[in-house]
Design a protein around this motif. Sequence first.
Motif, PDB file in Angstrom:
ATOM      1  N   LEU A   1      -6.641   6.817   4.709  1.00  0.00           N
ATOM      2  CA  LEU A   1      -6.113   8.211   4.151  1.00  0.00           C
ATOM      3  C   LEU A   1      -7.053   9.266   3.676  1.00  0.00           C
ATOM      4  O   LEU A   1      -6.843  10.381   3.708  1.00  0.00           O
ATOM      5  CB  LEU A   1      -5.362   7.639   2.927  1.00  0.00           C
ATOM      6  CG  LEU A   1      -3.993   7.301   3.193  1.00  0.00           C
ATOM      7  CD1 LEU A   1      -3.450   6.698   1.583  1.00  0.00           C
ATOM      8  CD2 LEU A   1      -3.118   8.331   3.546  1.00  0.00           C
TER       9      LEU A   1
ATOM     10  N   LYS B   1      11.702  13.770   5.397  1.00  0.00           N
ATOM     11  CA  LYS B   1      12.197  14.322   3.983  1.00  0.00           C
ATOM     12  C   LYS B   1      12.326  15.814   3.961  1.00  0.00           C
ATOM     13  O   LYS B   1      13.038  16.369   3.377  1.00  0.00           O
ATOM     14  CB  LYS B   1      11.139  13.660   2.956  1.00  0.00           C
ATOM     15  CG  LYS B   1      11.315  13.879   1.520  1.00  0.00           C
ATOM     16  CD  LYS B   1      10.904  12.958   0.728  1.00  0.00           C
ATOM     17  CE  LYS B   1       9.167  13.358   0.809  1.00  0.00           C
ATOM     18  NZ  LYS B   1       8.743  13.878  -0.448  1.00  0.00           N
TER      19      LYS B   1
ATOM     20  N   LEU C   1       3.600   7.599   7.574  1.00  0.00           N
ATOM     21  CA  LEU C   1       3.694   8.778   6.368  1.00  0.00           C
ATOM     22  C   LEU C   1       4.088  10.005   6.622  1.00  0.00           C
ATOM     23  O   LEU C   1       4.896  10.518   6.390  1.00  0.00           O
ATOM     24  CB  LEU C   1       2.292   8.696   5.681  1.00  0.00           C
ATOM     25  CG  LEU C   1       2.192   9.380   4.255  1.00  0.00           C
ATOM     26  CD1 LEU C   1       3.075   8.682   3.148  1.00  0.00           C
ATOM     27  CD2 LEU C   1       0.819   9.493   3.685  1.00  0.00           C
TER      28      LEU C   1
ATOM     29  N   GLU D   1      -0.510   5.258  -0.256  1.00  0.00           N
ATOM     30  CA  GLU D   1      -0.240   6.433   0.402  1.00  0.00           C
ATOM     31  C   GLU D   1       0.125   7.483  -0.413  1.00  0.00           C
ATOM     32  O   GLU D   1      -0.043   8.699   0.002  1.00  0.00           O
ATOM     33  CB  GLU D   1       1.016   6.105   1.291  1.00  0.00           C
ATOM     34  CG  GLU D   1       0.346   5.051   2.624  1.00  0.00           C
ATOM     35  CD  GLU D   1       1.569   4.913   3.579  1.00  0.00           C
ATOM     36  OE1 GLU D   1       2.498   5.660   3.300  1.00  0.00           O
ATOM     37  OE2 GLU D   1       1.138   4.253   4.580  1.00  0.00           O
TER      38      GLU D   1
ATOM     39  N   ASP E   1       9.609   4.313  -1.625  1.00  0.00           N
ATOM     40  CA  ASP E   1       9.250   4.677  -0.343  1.00  0.00           C
ATOM     41  C   ASP E   1       9.696   3.658   0.802  1.00  0.00           C
ATOM     42  O   ASP E   1       9.549   2.407   0.529  1.00  0.00           O
ATOM     43  CB  ASP E   1       8.016   5.376   0.043  1.00  0.00           C
ATOM     44  CG  ASP E   1       7.583   6.727  -0.695  1.00  0.00           C
ATOM     45  OD1 ASP E   1       8.559   7.040  -1.445  1.00  0.00           O
ATOM     46  OD2 ASP E   1       6.309   6.968  -0.533  1.00  0.00           O
ATOM     47  N   PRO E   2      10.200   4.022   1.941  1.00  0.00           N
ATOM     48  CA  PRO E   2      10.495   3.021   2.944  1.00  0.00           C
ATOM     49  C   PRO E   2       9.528   2.368   3.767  1.00  0.00           C
ATOM     50  O   PRO E   2       8.499   3.029   3.716  1.00  0.00           O
ATOM     51  CB  PRO E   2      11.364   4.039   3.825  1.00  0.00           C
ATOM     52  CG  PRO E   2      10.580   5.248   3.995  1.00  0.00           C
ATOM     53  CD  PRO E   2      10.189   5.459   2.420  1.00  0.00           C
TER      54      PRO E   2
ATOM     55  N   CYS F   1       6.877   4.095   6.179  1.00  0.00           N
ATOM     56  CA  CYS F   1       5.595   4.634   5.905  1.00  0.00           C
ATOM     57  C   CYS F   1       4.435   3.512   6.232  1.00  0.00           C
ATOM     58  O   CYS F   1       3.385   4.059   6.332  1.00  0.00           O
ATOM     59  CB  CYS F   1       5.510   5.029   4.407  1.00  0.00           C
ATOM     60  SG  CYS F   1       6.637   5.848   3.787  1.00  0.00           S
ATOM     61  N   LEU F   2       4.904   2.581   6.612  1.00  0.00           N
ATOM     62  CA  LEU F   2       3.667   1.547   6.774  1.00  0.00           C
ATOM     63  C   LEU F   2       3.720   1.290   8.360  1.00  0.00           C
ATOM     64  O   LEU F   2       3.051   0.218   8.840  1.00  0.00           O
ATOM     65  CB  LEU F   2       3.900   0.101   6.110  1.00  0.00           C
ATOM     66  CG  LEU F   2       4.047   0.342   4.632  1.00  0.00           C
ATOM     67  CD1 LEU F   2       4.660  -0.893   4.013  1.00  0.00           C
ATOM     68  CD2 LEU F   2       3.278   0.594   3.977  1.00  0.00           C
TER      69      LEU F   2
ATOM     70  N   ARG G   1       7.298  11.911   5.770  1.00  0.00           N
ATOM     71  CA  ARG G   1       7.320  13.121   5.035  1.00  0.00           C
ATOM     72  C   ARG G   1       8.019  14.202   6.040  1.00  0.00           C
ATOM     73  O   ARG G   1       8.823  15.070   5.280  1.00  0.00           O
ATOM     74  CB  ARG G   1       5.754  13.560   4.802  1.00  0.00           C
ATOM     75  CG  ARG G   1       5.158  12.640   3.828  1.00  0.00           C
ATOM     76  CD  ARG G   1       4.638  13.421   2.703  1.00  0.00           C
ATOM     77  NE  ARG G   1       4.055  12.289   1.639  1.00  0.00           N
ATOM     78  CZ  ARG G   1       3.147  12.450   1.201  1.00  0.00           C
ATOM     79  NH1 ARG G   1       2.078  13.092   1.584  1.00  0.00           N
ATOM     80  NH2 ARG G   1       2.821  11.558   0.029  1.00  0.00           N
TER      81      ARG G   1
ATOM     82  N   PRO H   1      -1.427  -0.910   7.511  1.00  0.00           N
ATOM     83  CA  PRO H   1      -1.289  -0.131   6.395  1.00  0.00           C
ATOM     84  C   PRO H   1      -2.368   0.060   5.531  1.00  0.00           C
ATOM     85  O   PRO H   1      -3.076  -0.755   5.498  1.00  0.00           O
ATOM     86  CB  PRO H   1      -0.007  -0.973   5.761  1.00  0.00           C
ATOM     87  CG  PRO H   1       0.259  -2.047   6.835  1.00  0.00           C
ATOM     88  CD  PRO H   1      -0.534  -1.918   7.751  1.00  0.00           C
ATOM     89  N   PRO H   2      -2.546   1.000   4.865  1.00  0.00           N
ATOM     90  CA  PRO H   2      -1.611   2.438   4.798  1.00  0.00           C
ATOM     91  C   PRO H   2      -1.736   2.974   6.236  1.00  0.00           C
ATOM     92  O   PRO H   2      -2.857   3.217   6.765  1.00  0.00           O
ATOM     93  CB  PRO H   2      -1.835   3.315   3.769  1.00  0.00           C
ATOM     94  CG  PRO H   2      -3.382   2.714   3.310  1.00  0.00           C
ATOM     95  CD  PRO H   2      -3.592   1.299   3.635  1.00  0.00           C
ATOM     96  N   SER H   3      -0.645   3.515   6.574  1.00  0.00           N
ATOM     97  CA  SER H   3      -0.627   4.223   7.946  1.00  0.00           C
ATOM     98  C   SER H   3      -0.337   5.555   7.997  1.00  0.00           C
ATOM     99  O   SER H   3       0.850   5.894   7.349  1.00  0.00           O
ATOM    100  CB  SER H   3       0.745   3.226   8.598  1.00  0.00           C
ATOM    101  OG  SER H   3       1.096   4.075  10.109  1.00  0.00           O
TER     102      SER H   3
ATOM    103  N   THR I   1       0.851  -1.125   0.114  1.00  0.00           N
ATOM    104  CA  THR I   1      -0.009   0.091   0.137  1.00  0.00           C
ATOM    105  C   THR I   1       0.776   1.175   0.110  1.00  0.00           C
ATOM    106  O   THR I   1       0.268   2.356   0.256  1.00  0.00           O
ATOM    107  CB  THR I   1      -0.871  -0.017   1.126  1.00  0.00           C
ATOM    108  OG1 THR I   1      -0.207   0.125   2.278  1.00  0.00           O
ATOM    109  CG2 THR I   1      -1.791  -1.076   1.325  1.00  0.00           C
TER     110      THR I   1
END
Lengths: 406, 398
Positions: free
Chosen positions: B170, B245, B238, A15, B38-39, B42-43, B242, B232-234, A11
């Motif tokens: 989300l 980053k 996220l 996101e 993405d790492p 994010c989850l 972000r 997830p999606p978490s 997922t």
Amino acid sequence: MTTFEHCVRCTLCVENCPVFKVNPAFPGPKQAGPDAQRFRLDGERSVDDWVKLCCQCQRCEVACPYGVNVSEIILKAQLKYSREHMSPFTAHLFANTYHLGKLGALAAPITNAVTSSGAARKVMGVLGLATNLPMPEYRFLTLNRGRRRKGKRRSSRKVVFFHGCYLGFNRPDIGRGIRDLLAGLGCRVAIPRQTCCGLPALGNSDLEIAKKFARKNARMLVEYIDRGYQVVYACTSCGLTLVHDYPEVLELPEGRKIAENTYNVHEVILDLLENDGCSVEFGEVDRTIAYHIPCHLKALGIGYPAAGIFEKVPGLKITVLDDHCCGLAGSYGFKKKNQQTAEKLGTIAASAIKALEPDALISDCGACRMQLGHYTGLPALDPSEVIIASLEKGASKKSRGKRRIP
Amino acid sequence: MSAYGYDAVVIGGGVSGIMASLTLASRGFKTALVSRGDPVCCLSTGCIDVFSHSDEPLGGIRALLPDHPYSLVGEKGIVDSLSFFLEIMGEAGLPYEGDPGRNRKILTPIGSTKNTCLVPRTMAHADMPPGEYLHVISFQGIKDFFPSYITSRHRNSTYSVYDAGVPTTLGIAARFDDASFLDAFITWLRGLEIPLDRVALPAVLGTIDPDSVMEKISRAIGRKVFEIPTLPPSVPGLRLFRALKRVMQNRGIHLYWGKGVTSVECQGRTVEAVTLATTGRAKRVQGRAFVLATGSFVSGGLFAGRDSVRETVFDLPVAAPGERKDWFNTDFFSGAHGIERAGVRVDRDFRPVGAKIDNLFACGSILAECEIMSLQCGHGLAVATGVAAAKSCAQELS
């Protein structure tokens, strides 16, 4: 080679999907891409009309750590859906933005007056176009008119400038600026006649028109490449089409050669400055600017080369923002059915910019600039405009300095 | 075309790689970070587990075997790196709370509690004293969040359900970014007249400024409010990514995102550049020193074949326990599996042991013996070894 089978359903793509975030009708890239792909059989009629809600920003593909070509799967599903169903009028219209641009530019003052008139906007609404956005203005003196070649060969670098429709028809002034900038840094710059890169046609699921445009450009570009030219682009969506879609989606025989010889204009400039010993002086630009990264620059995977140039400009305070899609996505946001999505995404991206209280925004993509200029009310600049402003200031300082010596 | 030359190039965009690149940039080195996507953070829950296997993180670490990567960092190094993390998160506008000396609890969607060390502010009130009453808010149609799991485990708890008009975490989080949605939610919430001590929601309180959303809700109802991390999606995962980053970009670190490393250029015992699988044409990124933070199996830093484990970028020697039959326990939940100890062994300076390369350092879950699943030390190990490896790298550079 990765396919939908390599998806582990983590997922991360979801996101990163801007459309999924604001439009519950779109099930997200995981479902629209790898999940649904297992049920898309040749000879089986597509029923997933929501697949057209994807705006092809390609953020899902950038996020995917497993290298699954999520957005390409979705693009091909969109093409399949369109082959099997009647396309709406707007799709035909936007697939041909190049011809619209040509006509629009030829009759520039009339076009601009008509597209901004109230009556015309009513007609647009009936035809399925979004009416909340101002239409792009056209310029008579397009990049295709005027000089084709510029610059003496000071460096060994020869470049052919693929400017695309937006710089060609709507902002030829920026195109000329980039031409002069490259020439000033010692490149020999050619601007041959060119057509649309084909992305608007692909985005509107018209593979045949896309191929027609692409073949024409490919023939022309390969001729230059064979003569030792590098292809440079400024519009990151045109660029991505040249390097990704020409070989992978449109499957042009010249595609690979073009992809290997095509560069972002700021990659070239940075290389000239870093490695070719190009001595220029950057003058002070005392501004606070938000740099909105276009989705397709992200998708190219080359980093943000213009940011490397901005670091050399004294006084310039730049903040890079790369988490938001502007929502316009080429012609996507100009369609009535996407109007709400585009509006919500535009507002989100604009508020991230406004939170920095900048005095202008920069983006490499003309569509991002249109959309975000509209939603922020700030001047929306191409990176080259700031670079040129700084170099002009640096040059005038230099010449003043020289005058003082005697 | 030859490339822009960096002092340091970090490979891997997870917590470890990010902390390494921030450490290098803070010492004035021109740093690039390349990541193929993405790492995993994010989850994640967004919380920093330093050593959740026991109640006292530092105490637990002291009892570890000397070949665990934490021992290479040392207690002071661990504590310093965690304060550096807290400082970064403050700068990012997503402040974290916690004390490396003591673990705290967060609530999970199945109603159990979990040990962790540093938490985002929105989870600070999750560590409830016994006997306090809890009201859980859920959302119509939300996936994998069933409030009755929680209320069945906590005697003093009740729940209500709000219709946010969209069922995904989300989608709901994006709505909480919008002030008018938040106002409508608060009006509904006040109407419930919750008599209980605390209010918990799934982690959907906005993607941009969750702290203000939480505070606004908390003020309006006069109760402590906290988030429960979701599957997830978490959203908190996220937010963490972000925020990190953002700081990287503000500190001038160049990011090359979305394409993996396809080849490595070496000159003798020195790595000079890596080549990325960029769309259309390979992109070369050159540096004077490199940090490897590509993670373990899930992130693709390690790859397990039938009988051996391989490191995927430099083909470094990998320490893996015995044969395949030693990799797994027959009972999945019985504790550590042998394969968790597989990874790259490093020396005191975080240089890979047995590698024929001098300017390379490794950190994060790619390290041998880290056992992050059973010891529950993923993000903490990432922060500590990321900072430590970067310090060695900085020494090499200067």
